[in-house]
Design an enzyme around this catalytic site. Sequence first.
Site, short mmCIF file in Angstrom:
data_model
loop_
_atom_site.label_atom_id
_atom_site.label_comp_id
_atom_site.label_asym_id
_atom_site.label_seq_id
_atom_site.Cartn_x
_atom_site.Cartn_y
_atom_site.Cartn_z
N SER A 41 -2.89 -7.87 2.42
CA SER A 41 -3.30 -7.73 3.82
C SER A 41 -3.82 -9.06 4.35
O SER A 41 -3.62 -9.41 5.51
CB SER A 41 -4.41 -6.68 3.95
N ARG A 93 -1.50 -6.62 -8.82
CA ARG A 93 -0.38 -7.48 -8.44
C ARG A 93 -0.25 -8.57 -9.49
O ARG A 93 0.22 -8.37 -10.57
CB ARG A 93 -0.61 -8.04 -7.03
N HIS A 143 0.84 -1.21 0.00
CA HIS A 143 0.00 0.00 0.00
C HIS A 143 0.88 1.26 0.00
O HIS A 143 0.58 2.23 -0.70
CB HIS A 143 -0.91 0.03 1.24
N LYS A 183 -16.43 -8.18 11.44
CA LYS A 183 -16.08 -8.81 12.71
C LYS A 183 -14.69 -9.44 12.68
O LYS A 183 -14.07 -9.64 13.70
CB LYS A 183 -17.12 -9.87 13.07
P1 ADP Z 1 -9.23 -4.77 -1.21
O1 ADP Z 1 -9.86 -4.69 0.13
O2 ADP Z 1 -10.00 -4.11 -2.32
O3 ADP Z 1 -8.65 -6.10 -1.57
P2 ADP Z 1 -6.91 -3.70 -0.04
O4 ADP Z 1 -7.40 -2.93 1.08
O5 ADP Z 1 -6.13 -4.95 0.27
O6 ADP Z 1 -7.99 -3.88 -1.15
O7 ADP Z 1 -5.96 -2.81 -0.93
C1 ADP Z 1 -6.39 -1.60 -1.47
C2 ADP Z 1 -5.71 -1.38 -2.79
O8 ADP Z 1 -4.33 -1.59 -2.62
C3 ADP Z 1 -6.15 -2.34 -3.90
O9 ADP Z 1 -6.17 -1.62 -5.12
C4 ADP Z 1 -5.07 -3.36 -3.96
O10 ADP Z 1 -4.89 -3.87 -5.27
C5 ADP Z 1 -3.87 -2.51 -3.58
N1 ADP Z 1 -2.85 -3.34 -2.99
C6 ADP Z 1 -2.91 -4.10 -1.88
N2 ADP Z 1 -1.76 -4.75 -1.66
C7 ADP Z 1 -0.94 -4.39 -2.69
C8 ADP Z 1 0.38 -4.73 -3.07
N3 ADP Z 1 1.11 -5.61 -2.37
N4 ADP Z 1 0.88 -4.16 -4.16
C9 ADP Z 1 0.14 -3.30 -4.89
N5 ADP Z 1 -1.10 -2.95 -4.62
C10 ADP Z 1 -1.65 -3.48 -3.54
#
Ligand code: ADP
Length: 162
Positions: A128, A90, A17, A41
């Site tokens: 995440s 990704r 992120h 939750k």
């Molecule tokens: P979501 O809940 O939509 O899966 P996240 O909260 O995990 O998204 O992530 C928000 C944004 O960050 C998304 O566009 C996701 O593709 C991007 N993202 C998450 N992890 C990575 C990463 N390792 N590299 C690039 N982009 C990422």
Amino acid sequence: MTTAVFPGSFDPPTLGHVDLAERGAHLFEHLIVAVLDNPDKTAMFTTAERVDLLKQCLGHLSNVEITSFGGLLVDFAHASGATALLRGLRAVSDFEYEFQMALMNRRLEGTVETVFLMPREDCVFLSSRIVKQIHAFGRVPPNLVPPAVEEAMRKRLKGNRT
Ligand code: ADP
């Protein structure tokens, strides 16, 4: 001024992120990192905690604002004056879902385009979800989340609230 919204769950914020926010901050004049306020939750951190952690992790980017939002993303983006949504791509596995969302968002709000950026190579397999799964087994994986997040995750393991 070109404003973009970088939306997500950010539970927890990872180095992927941060990498994407840095790229977005370079590309757009104003970047709004927006945490989806969706009661869950199984969440590791509350929405307010995630906003606070992101502020700590992205404090070095002067044109980045951190907030939370509810409801439809395109409505939030339009109301914020944004003309772009920033998403990370990704592996190929992200593509189908992102493609569908981008086309639906364009149908709902034609003034907002979705922009995809690739993270640096060592973040390509980072999510995440996997960080959260390892944390559920009592470990904080090294070098995958920013130091402030690592500390908050350790505190959570000890049973303390951050
Ligand atoms: P979501 O809940 O939509 O899966 P996240 O909260 O995990 O998204 O992530 C928000 C944004 O960050 C998304 O566009 C996701 O593709 C991007 N993202 C998450 N992890 C990575 C990463 N390792 N590299 C690039 N982009 C990422």
